[in-house]
Design a protein around this motif. Structure first.
Motif, PDB file in Angstrom:
ATOM      1  N   GLU A  78       0.946  -1.246  -0.018  1.00 13.18           N
ATOM      2  CA  GLU A  78       0.091   0.071  -0.093  1.00 13.18           C
ATOM      3  C   GLU A  78       0.962   1.217   0.087  1.00 13.18           C
ATOM      4  N   ALA A  79       2.037   1.112   0.747  1.00 13.63           N
ATOM      5  CA  ALA A  79       2.987   2.536   0.742  1.00 13.63           C
ATOM      6  C   ALA A  79       3.742   2.517  -0.471  1.00 13.63           C
ATOM      7  N   GLY A  80       3.708   1.370  -1.163  1.00 19.27           N
ATOM      8  CA  GLY A  80       4.634   1.351  -2.610  1.00 19.27           C
ATOM      9  C   GLY A  80       6.028   1.422  -2.484  1.00 19.27           C
ATOM     10  N   LYS A  81       6.541   0.933  -1.138  1.00 19.37           N
ATOM     11  CA  LYS A  81       7.895   0.899  -0.877  1.00 19.37           C
ATOM     12  C   LYS A  81       8.457  -0.695  -1.240  1.00 19.37           C
ATOM     13  N   SER A  82       9.472  -0.431  -2.265  1.00 17.33           N
ATOM     14  CA  SER A  82      10.044  -1.845  -2.726  1.00 17.33           C
ATOM     15  C   SER A  82      11.522  -1.454  -3.102  1.00 17.33           C
ATOM     16  N   SER A  83      12.485  -1.595  -2.247  1.00 21.81           N
ATOM     17  CA  SER A  83      13.752  -1.174  -2.518  1.00 21.81           C
ATOM     18  C   SER A  83      14.473  -1.955  -3.533  1.00 21.81           C
ATOM     19  N   PHE A  84      15.492  -1.425  -4.267  1.00 23.64           N
ATOM     20  CA  PHE A  84      16.238  -2.082  -5.265  1.00 23.64           C
ATOM     21  C   PHE A  84      16.857  -3.372  -4.756  1.00 23.64           C
ATOM     22  N   GLY A  89      18.228  -8.649  -4.827  1.00 26.25           N
ATOM     23  CA  GLY A  89      19.244  -8.999  -4.186  1.00 26.25           C
ATOM     24  C   GLY A  89      20.164 -10.050  -4.475  1.00 26.25           C
ATOM     25  N   LEU A  90      19.516 -11.208  -4.784  1.00 24.81           N
ATOM     26  CA  LEU A  90      20.502 -12.285  -5.308  1.00 24.81           C
ATOM     27  C   LEU A  90      21.156 -11.992  -6.764  1.00 24.81           C
ATOM     28  N   LEU A  91      20.574 -11.025  -7.500  1.00 23.91           N
ATOM     29  CA  LEU A  91      21.231 -10.629  -8.793  1.00 23.91           C
ATOM     30  C   LEU A  91      22.595 -10.094  -8.511  1.00 23.91           C
TER      31      LEU A  91
END
Length: 108
Positions: A78-84, A89-91
């Motif tokens: 809902e907050a739209g937070k998704s960090s790179f 991370g695995l990549l």
């Protein structure tokens, strides 16, 4: 004891239950009729408070309220937070590992 062969393995029996009294077409017709009745009552503002609430949404809300990890996930979405870093991370770790291998290969 039996021996294991790759070319002649028996498969488990399939479950072939056919319900006698269930008609999916009839269920679909009833569902469409109930939805249409609900829409008409909603347009005429004739819904009682019990009919107005969506039971599935209530259950889903209660389930989310009882589980911490689903509650946090819903709040993040809902907050739209998704960090790179969380998305890739695995990549990034694989890329750093390959760069380290390349660096040591060039030095030797």
């Amino acid at each position: 004891m039996g021996t294991f062969f790759f070319y002649n393995n028996r498969k488990p029996r399939q479950y072939k239950y056919k319900p006698i009294l269930y008609d999916p077409d009839e269920e679909e017709r009833k569902e469409k009729l109930n939805r249409r009745i609900h829409e008409i009552k909603k347009e005429m503002n004739a819904l009682t408070p019990e009919e107005d609430t969506n039971k599935a949404e209530e259950i889903r809300g209660e389930f989310l309220a009882q589980t911490k990890h689903l509650k946090r996930r819903k709040e993040r979405e809902e907050a739209g937070k998704s960090s790179f870093l969380t998305n890739n991370g695995l990549l990034i770790v694989i890329l750093l590992f390959l760069l380290a291998i390349l660096f040591f290969w060039i030095l030797s």
